[in-house]
Design a protein around this motif. Structure first.
Motif, PDB file in Angstrom:
ATOM      1  N   ARG A   6       0.941  -0.996  -0.017  1.00  0.00           N
ATOM      2  CA  ARG A   6      -0.265   0.345  -0.260  1.00  0.00           C
ATOM      3  C   ARG A   6       0.516   1.362  -0.154  1.00  0.00           C
ATOM      4  O   ARG A   6       0.209   2.219  -0.373  1.00  0.00           O
ATOM      5  N   TYR A 207      -1.005  -1.246  11.828  1.00  0.00           N
ATOM      6  CA  TYR A 207      -1.952  -1.719  10.803  1.00  0.00           C
ATOM      7  C   TYR A 207      -3.388  -2.449  12.411  1.00  0.00           C
ATOM      8  O   TYR A 207      -4.823  -2.591  12.434  1.00  0.00           O
ATOM      9  N   GLU A 238      -6.574   5.647  10.827  1.00  0.00           N
ATOM     10  CA  GLU A 238      -7.966   5.558   9.742  1.00  0.00           C
ATOM     11  C   GLU A 238      -7.292   5.795   8.221  1.00  0.00           C
ATOM     12  O   GLU A 238      -5.626   6.418   8.493  1.00  0.00           O
ATOM     13  N   ALA A 239      -7.766   4.887   7.934  1.00  0.00           N
ATOM     14  CA  ALA A 239      -6.741   4.703   6.754  1.00  0.00           C
ATOM     15  C   ALA A 239      -6.214   5.663   5.529  1.00  0.00           C
ATOM     16  O   ALA A 239      -5.136   6.171   4.437  1.00  0.00           O
ATOM     17  N   ASN A 240      -7.514   6.806   5.084  1.00  0.00           N
ATOM     18  CA  ASN A 240      -7.224   7.691   4.417  1.00  0.00           C
ATOM     19  C   ASN A 240      -6.805   8.332   4.864  1.00  0.00           C
ATOM     20  O   ASN A 240      -7.192   9.655   4.151  1.00  0.00           O
ATOM     21  N   PHE A 243      -2.716   6.751   3.238  1.00  0.00           N
ATOM     22  CA  PHE A 243      -3.520   5.952   1.588  1.00  0.00           C
ATOM     23  C   PHE A 243      -3.985   7.466   1.287  1.00  0.00           C
ATOM     24  O   PHE A 243      -5.355   7.511   1.191  1.00  0.00           O
ATOM     25  N   TRP A 408      -9.746  -3.797   1.211  1.00  0.00           N
ATOM     26  CA  TRP A 408      -9.958  -2.993   1.809  1.00  0.00           C
ATOM     27  C   TRP A 408     -11.302  -2.868   2.093  1.00  0.00           C
ATOM     28  O   TRP A 408     -11.131  -1.524   3.057  1.00  0.00           O
ATOM     29  N   HIS A 409     -11.995  -2.958   1.251  1.00  0.00           N
ATOM     30  CA  HIS A 409     -13.407  -2.855   1.208  1.00  0.00           C
ATOM     31  C   HIS A 409     -14.492  -3.524   1.622  1.00  0.00           C
ATOM     32  O   HIS A 409     -15.281  -3.239   1.706  1.00  0.00           O
ATOM     33  N   GLY A 414     -15.354   3.062   0.352  1.00  0.00           N
ATOM     34  CA  GLY A 414     -14.188   3.732   0.805  1.00  0.00           C
ATOM     35  C   GLY A 414     -12.450   3.054   1.566  1.00  0.00           C
ATOM     36  O   GLY A 414     -12.959   2.269   1.676  1.00  0.00           O
ATOM     37  N   GLN A 415     -12.076   3.891   2.599  1.00  0.00           N
ATOM     38  CA  GLN A 415     -11.170   3.106   2.882  1.00  0.00           C
ATOM     39  C   GLN A 415     -11.549   3.445   4.799  1.00  0.00           C
ATOM     40  O   GLN A 415     -12.092   3.899   4.854  1.00  0.00           O
TER      41      GLN A 415
END
Length: 496
Positions: A6, A207, A238-240, A243, A408-409, A414-415
């Motif tokens: 990623r 993670y 929060e992945a957003n 990434f 991831w979804h 979304g992330q």
């Protein structure tokens, strides 16, 4: 750890024998005939007795290295999951706290946390952080002093295997599948071992922070298991905010204090009391300048010069990125004059740049691709020689296939993110406490990002953000490991 695909290369070292004879457990029931041949390579659970000296006291404990089955709705076994449990002898099972620990990746085994931070045996790198000379030693800061421990390797990592390997990505390798399977394992262990009445905790790294939030929610909603506390080490929440965040002014502002901390460490002038002023600049003048119309002339020269001095990069490079230097560029150019590249996981650590003629960072990360890889062979030897778990399988410390095929979804569009889970858990569970630990010089999961998230919780009174010297795997430093252990201890009830 947050691993390779990623982002970049990625989240998580002789032997001193623990005292006590090795005792083999009775063989478990035969494995189903339809299970894959790989499952047959997993030995019976091994139970051994040990002692360790902690703070002038001798702790006697039972170690179990074994597997737990995962089954589908038809009762068929879908996986065999490896775990290592450390239980203090003589304590009342219903009163003694128990902590379930896992790493991140996705695709990382639990050896990082087990041999790096909380387990009774630690991989010691010495002052030079040289994996070739790492040795296993007793860990006087083991969390076993205040909680029993169960380290879990998710399917595809460590010695954990899917019954049908071709089905593993669909069954286990996704945000929701992973959380559901780990919640089942925690619940199964509690019931099998008479620990449903114990105070229950989670420990997750990288993670594993997002994973812990999702597992905690699944435990409560699907299994009726309510936690007393969660510790997150260098977490992705929060992945957003990680990434695809390059060029985002807010994320740049939240990363800036970690960039500046790395420069202070390089200068030999780091002090935690210098960070509040840097954070104020990042959230004020720096952020407002980034979101405004790009500067020109003398104003641009002054602003980019100020940022360059703060983070230790050439002013032309800072100007090239209009003040928002990507973490890869920071890693490439921060020590360029010394012919070195620094780690995204700890900008205070560097190695010679094997490709100085290339602008693109192509080398393995100095931390993840370097000394910490020795956790794999160290744990394999430890499991066989000290825990009695004898298998010819490789211990998968970082499983690239898990990371590459991760869904991831699967938890929604979304992330993925865990802050909504954290808000719900804090609202529903009045006794839940959360500790979030970060290293100052971790560029990947920069502490400013989680500071922002936690500061905006409706009620942060039961949430702590603690900062320590070092980077992503802050526990490889002795001072940080000791301080984090003391801070974590405060989440648990005092031993009776």
């Amino acid at each position: 750890m947050i691993a390779i695909c990623r982002l970049t290369s990625c989240c998580a070292l002789g032997f001193l024998l623990l005292l006590g004879p090795v005792a083999r457990a009775e063989d478990p029931p035969a494995k189903p005939e339809h299970a894959s041949a790989l499952l047959a390579m997993l030995p019976a659970d091994s139970v051994t007795q040990h002692t360790i000296d902690v703070a002038g006291r001798k702790l006697a404990y039972t170690a179990t290295a074994g597997t737990l089955p995962l089954r589908d709705d038809k009762g068929e076994q879908t996986a065999s999951v490896f775990y290592t449990a450390y239980v203090l002898n003589g304590a009342k099972a219903g009163e003694r706290p128990i902590t379930f620990a896992f790493n991140g990746g996705p695709g990382a085994g639990s050896a990082y946390l087990q041999l790096g931070l909380a387990g009774p045996t630690r991989l010691d790198f010495g002052g030079g952080l040289d994996g070739a000379h790492a040795t296993l030693v007793d860990n006087p800061e083991t969390w076993l002093d205040f909680t029993d421990l169960v380290f879990i390797d998710p399917v595809g990592t460590g010695y954990s295997l899917a019954a049908k390997p071709d089905q593993a990505p669909k069954q286990f390798w996704g945000v929701r599948q992973d959380a559901d399977s780990l919640a089942k394992l925690v619940s199964l262990y509690l019931v099998r071992n008479g620990r449903t009445g114990s105070p229950k905790y989670l420990l997750g790294e990288s993670y594993g922070g997002l994973r812990a939030a999702k597992v905690a929610s699944a435990l409560q909603s699907e299994h009726g298991v309510i936690l007393s506390g969660i510790t997150m080490v260098s977490p992705l929440i929060e992945a957003n905010m990680l990434f695809g965040a390059e060029g985002n002014p807010l994320i740049a502002a939240l990363r800036l204090p970690s960039f500046a901390a790395a420069e202070l460490v390089r200068q030999g002038s780091f002090s935690p009391d210098k960070l509040p002023a840097i954070e104020q600049f990042a959230e004020g003048e720096y952020l407002s300048t980034l979101v405004a119309k790009p500067l020109t002339g003398a104003a641009a020269d002054a602003f980019y010069g100020k940022v360059a001095e703060l983070i230790g990069l050439p002013k032309p490079l800072v100007a090239q990125y209009r003040g928002m230097v990507p973490i890869d560029a920071m890693a490439k150019h921060f020590r360029e004059q010394d012919g070195e590249v620094v780690s995204l996981y700890d900008a205070s650590l560097a190695q010679p740049d094997p490709f100085p003629d290339s602008e693109r960072t192509r080398q393995d990360d100095p931390v993840l691709g370097g000394f910490t890889r020795s956790f794999a062979s160290a744990f394999a030897g430890y499991a066989r020689e000290q825990l009695g778990f004898k298998t010819d399988l490789d211990y998968r410390l970082l499983a690239n296939d898990v990371n590459e095929k991760w869904d991831w979804h699967s938890d929604g569009p979304g992330q993925p993110g865990g802050i909504e889970d954290i808000r719900q858990l804090l609202a529903l569970d009045p006794s839940l406490k959360l500790l979030v630990a970060h290293g100052y010089t971790d560029l990947l999961t920069a502490y400013g990002i989680d500071k922002y998230l936690l500061d905006h919780l409706p009620d942060p009174s039961r949430v702590q953000l603690k900062l320590y010297p070092g980077g992503h795997m802050l526990y490889v430093g002795s001072d940080a490991r000791k301080a984090l252990t003391q801070d974590a201890r405060a989440l648990y009830p005092a031993p009776k």
